[in-house]
Write a protein that holds these residues in place. Structure first.
Motif: not given
Lengths: 418, 284, 305
Positions: B247-250, B256-262, C127-130
């Motif tokens: 869910s967090l991923s989807t 928050f596309p810029e922060l997806s890993y975060f 680093c990859q997204r910012w």
């Protein structure tokens, strides 16, 4: 890899020595060393393999010689990774001592190597690295896009076609979130909106997006006339498959970047890409004899239809040899070598029309609007349905004017406010 | 509303896949305290084998079966290698890391760098229409399969002798050894089960996520998140963790596309820092 | 076979060899050696934490890369002075290590490994997204070496000097009372606590000091490469560093020198012959863990009573 290359080239080199006696005034008689870099491992390994195949095809058909000298090709894997690309560029330049560098695929690997070439001075030719600025604001004298293209070059005309001929007025763009994507989208957005169209929204997906379903939901709720899709590699495969399996195909028209409908993507799919319109200077389904000859030869050698990676590197080889022949093999004089490359007009291009570089080191092409159709043998390929002659990287703008606007990025897409 | 429902389906189907991968991972981690960093590579190799067998025989289920058998055998080999580490946990983890790198390189040689999609069986190729949504049948199949496997594993763990032995081993390895149980055989069975689950996941996932050279580290990283959030050795934790991570991923991708890993690793890091055992895990 | 006194003599001998190498080889090999020295500093910093405090991490690549990013950013984007950039780079490494340490030191063993892996991934994701700050996929590039470091030879001696200095400092550190305290924590954290040590603070400080070492390596890398991209902070960087420590010998500090030398040579040698370098690296990992778990130097040190 390069041991095998060396043995092969020595054998052909033996024949080449006969040629060396022909040239009356050869500055050097040693072999010309070419450093070819491509991603042979990592995310773009498939494209990288085709770069090598395309380049090698030329030498296999024509022999490993140029300007009366033997040609040796040293292949290095850039790992789809700029750090490794830089390492290999250094190795080729300083240890193997090649005369010039060719290749790379991903924009970030190209930019890293270009920076190195800038300080080192070694000529670097980039048939597939399309980062706009390398031949615009940040151009480097010894980095030339031989047989290449700039990212927005093919999407400018697509934006025009979408408005004028396809009649679209509202578009949603979905693109991979990196420079190549930003530039392709920017090219389309700028021309489309200048004609009067509207970009409803722009979706940016990270490289290696597994799942496009959430983007489809957003596209549906925006209700556009069409969607412009810019994806490369695995993302393109997944996008096209999911576009069909989620029932989007046929409901909303899809126009694509040239990489999205490139052979490297569509040859492993079924009928998902059928009917998609894209724009490129290369269409493997172009009935022009020169193109079909190339496609035929490529198909025989590699058992598949050529992608843009194979095509550009094959053409680059033709171009380089022509320039080297003109100089009788004297490429040690670098300024003269670079100048000759820039002035070379490629009459023998597989595109069937002569190709020349503009004043900034980027080729000028006829850009085809192409469509994916099914061949009698069941495979799919891109066939031209219209064309825009003599398109440069600056479209219809004056170069100095165009370069006053910033390069395309996520924040600047050239969208004209109406 | 339809948008939300659409996204929910996406999350659940992705969660089902993650559960398949993570369940094997958590069983191995739970019982043998080994973080099998080669799990992602096994997933990918399983997918590739499924693809090859389907291409040769045309039968989807045969493909999956082939992958399961091949990887269960590889599991025996890996277990044998791990014995060399003489039970030092960290050493075992590092061996699995080396193995992962090796398996990936071999996969690259055998299957090439092209992106491959496992072909979906004919009867699952179409889509279902309900409310305002068109949804691929195949994804719903994966969701169903995930639920079935969950039920099967829960029954295995809670209603069979083998399950009881595994659970006892997770709780207290020494005591159960002292009771005369052949713990090595239990380890082996669990390990092979984990491998089998990963192989099946590779085959199923390969159809809608596709297979390519870095898919292994991507799925590994997701599995780690699931297992850490859900807790070591807990199937319920793996199920819940899969739903949370998926869910967090989807939804994160959209909001928050810029922060997806975060969005995924931030919660995981915090959870690990303050509650290292996850939601349902047993302390080491 | 050899003991600590011998070790010292061997190191001096190696240093002497190192001083004359540039006279006999060409610039490519000199550059390669410089890279080896940079990685040696990196590996040693990992060893300080793994070997002495007993915490094996997979996040040092992120610390290393962050320092490199900061350094290049300051020169190319802010237009600053390279030496000031170097200082900023190290400060960046300290900040990141502090954050990581605060979150991670309460865990040990495998959980510590996983947590540091996750933290490293977060940095990589940033680093990859910012893109506006880090350049995203393209990274940051620019030739930032000051004039006096431009030539390969000058740079080589500079890095060699820093290697010797940082090596000595790390050696002093691990043998200092503070360093011995770290060893004590590795042996038995509860006992140290009952002796009155604030083990958490101790570990945090140890982590930060280890981070400074990784940061220094990152700064030098920025100068060496004139380029940094997300792959510099990726997991592979941490794995590579850890492997150097393992091959050399965890807890030997100078084993990292051997580990770095072995890996860099192997990488270059192998990739001249075959594409299969990753396989060889994985195999080296497995074989080292099975047959040589105390590493090359570790084995040599324990063979003599």
């Amino acid at each position: 890899m390069d041991r095998r290359q060396f043995i092969k080239t020595s054998a052909v080199g033996g024949l080449g020595i006969f040629g060396a006696f022909e040239s009356t005034f050869a500055q050097s008689t040693g072999p010309i060393k070419i450093g070819l870099m491509a991603p042979l491992t990592g995310v773009l390994a498939a494209g990288g393999k085709e770069i090598v195949e395309g380049f090698n095809l030329f030498w296999e058909l024509n022999g490993k010689k140029a300007g009366g000298r033997e040609v040796q090709i040293f292949i290095e894997d850039d790992g789809s990774n700029p750090d490794i690309a830089l390492q290999k560029a250094r190795k080729l330049t300083e240890q193997t001592k090649v005369d010039f560098l060719v290749g790379n695929l991903l924009a970030n690997t190209g930019l890293a190597v270009a920076e190195y070439a800038k300080t080192n001075g070694i000529p670097y030719f980039i048939p597939v690295i399309a980062a706009d600025d390398l031949t615009q604001r940040a151009r480097i004298p010894n980095v030339i896009r031989v047989a290449g293209y700039s990212a927005s070059q093919t999407t400018h005309p697509l934006g025009d076609y979408a408005y004028k001929k396809l009649g679209f007025r509202k578009i949603v763009t979905i693109s991979q979130d990196y420079t190549f994507g930003h530039e392709q989208c920017g090219g389309l957005s700028q021309v489309f909106t200048e004609n009067g169209g509207t970009i409803l929204s722009q979706l940016w997906n990270p490289l290696n997006t597994q799942d496009f379903s959430s983007y489809f939901a957003q596209i549906k709720s925006a209700k556009p006339d069409a969607v412009f899709c810019m994806q490369t590699g695995a993302d393109a495969n997944r996008f096209l498959q999911q576009w069909t399996s989620f029932g989007m195909k046929g409901k909303i028209p899809l126009i694509g970047a040239q990489n999205t409908t490139d052979q490297s993507v569509i040859r492993s799919l079924g009928d998902e890409p059928e009917g998609i319109i894209s724009a490129s200077f290369f269409a493997e389904g172009n009935p022009v004899p020169a193109t079909q000859k190339f496609v035929g030869e490529y198909n025989i050698a590699n058992k598949q239809l050529p992608s843009i990676y194979g095509f550009t590197h094959y053409t680059a080889a033709i171009w380089l040899v022509k320039a080297i022949n003109k100089l009788n093999g004297n490429i040690e004089n670098r300024p003269l070598f670079l100048d000759t490359i820039k002035k070379t007009v490629l009459e023998e291009s597989p595109l069937g029309k002569p190709v020349r570089l503009d004043n900034y080191g980027n080729p000028i092409y006829d850009v085809f609007i192409r469509k994916v159709v099914k061949r009698p043998d069941g495979k799919y390929w891109n066939v031209p349905i219209d064309s825009y002659p003599n398109v440069s990287q600056f479209w219809t703008y004056k170069p100095e004017e165009y370069m006053k606007q910033p390069p395309y990025s996520r924040t600047f897409q050239g969208i004209k406010k109406s | 509303m339809t948008f939300f429902f659409f996204q929910l389906l996406n999350s659940l189907t992705f969660a089902a896949l993650l559960f398949l991968v993570a369940s094997g991972f958590t069983l191995i981690f739970g019982l043998m305290k080994i973080v099998n960093l080669a799990h992602g590579a096994i997933y990918l190799l399983g997918g590739y084998i499924t693809y090859s067998v389907i291409t040769m025989t045309g039968n989807f289920f045969l493909g999956i079966l082939a992958a399961v058998v091949a990887l269960a055998l590889l599991g025996i080999f890996e277990q044998y290698l791990l014995k060399f580490a003489k039970g030092v946990d960290l050493r075992q983890v590092l061996i699995t890391l080396g193995l992962a790198v090796m398996i990936n390189d071999i996969s690259l040689v055998l299957f090439g760098g092209d992106t491959l999609s496992v072909p979906v069986p004919e009867f699952l190729k179409t889509s279902v229409d309900f409310y305002d949504i068109t949804y691929p049948k195949y994804r719903l199949f994966v969701l169903l399969f995930g639920i079935v496997v969950f039920i099967f594993l829960m029954l295995l763990m809670n209603k069979t002798k083998l399950g009881a032995l595994i659970r006892a081993g997770v709780d207290d390895r020494e005591t159960i050894e002292a009771l005369g149980v052949n713990i090595s055989r239990i380890f082996l069975i669990t390990f092979m089960l984990g491998m089998a689950l990963a192989a099946i996941a590779g085959g199923l996932g390969g159809a809608f996520l596709s297979l390519y050279p870095t898919a292994d580290s991507e799925i590994l990283v997701f599995s780690l998140a699931v297992v850490i959030i859900g807790g070591r050795g807990s199937l319920l934790g793996a199920a819940l963790g899969s739903i949370i991570v998926a869910s967090l991923s989807t939804f994160g991708q959209v909001w928050f596309p810029e922060l997806s890993y975060f969005v995924i690793f931030g919660p995981m890091a915090l959870l690990l820092a303050f509650r290292p055992n996850g939601l349902f895990g047993k302390p080491i | 076979m050899i003991n600590k006194k011998h070790l010292f003599k061997i190191l001096v001998l190696l240093l002497l060899i190192g001083l004359v190498v540039p006279f006999f080889t060409e610039s490519y090999v000199i550059s390669l050696c410089s890279l080896g020295f940079i990685y040696a500093i990196f590996a040693m910093s990992i060893d300080v934490l793994a070997g002495y405090a007993g915490r094996t991490s997979l996040c040092h690549g992120a610390i290393f890369g962050s320092a490199a990013y900061m350094t290049i950013y300051h020169v190319t984007v802010s237009g600053g002075d390279p030496l000031v950039a170097a200082i900023y780079g190290i400060i960046m490494a300290m900040i990141i290590s502090l954050i990581f340490a605060a979150l991670a030191v309460r865990t040990t063993g495998v959980y510590f490994l996983l947590l540091t892996l996750a933290l490293g991934m977060i940095v990589w994701g940033i680093c990859q997204r910012w893109t506006s700050v880090t350049g995203g996929e393209n990274g940051l590039r620019g030739n930032i070496r000051p004039e006096w470091l431009m030539s390969a030879e000058h740079f080589y001696y500079f890095v060699l000097a820093l290697l010797v200095i940082s090596g000595l400092m790390m050696w002093r550190f691990v043998n200092s009372p503070f360093g011995l305290g770290l060893k004590g924590i590795r042996e038995s954290e509860s006992r140290m606590r009952s002796l009155g040590y604030n083990t958490t603070l101790h570990l945090i400080l140890g982590f930060v000091i280890s981070g400074i070492g990784a940061g220094l390596a990152g700064v030098l890398y920025a100068f060496f490469n004139s380029f940094v991209s997300p792959s510099s902070v990726a997991l592979t960087q941490s794995v590579k560093g850890l492997l150097m420590v393992l091959v050399g010998g965890v807890g030997t500090l100078f084993g990292s020198l051997v580990g770095a030398a072995v890996l860099i040579s192997l990488e270059n040698l192998v990739s001249s012959f075959t594409q299969r370098w990753p396989f060889v690296m994985g195999l080296t990992f497995v074989l080292t863990m099975i047959f040589l778990p105390s590493g090359i130097v570790g084995k040599l040190l324990t063979n003599k009573r």
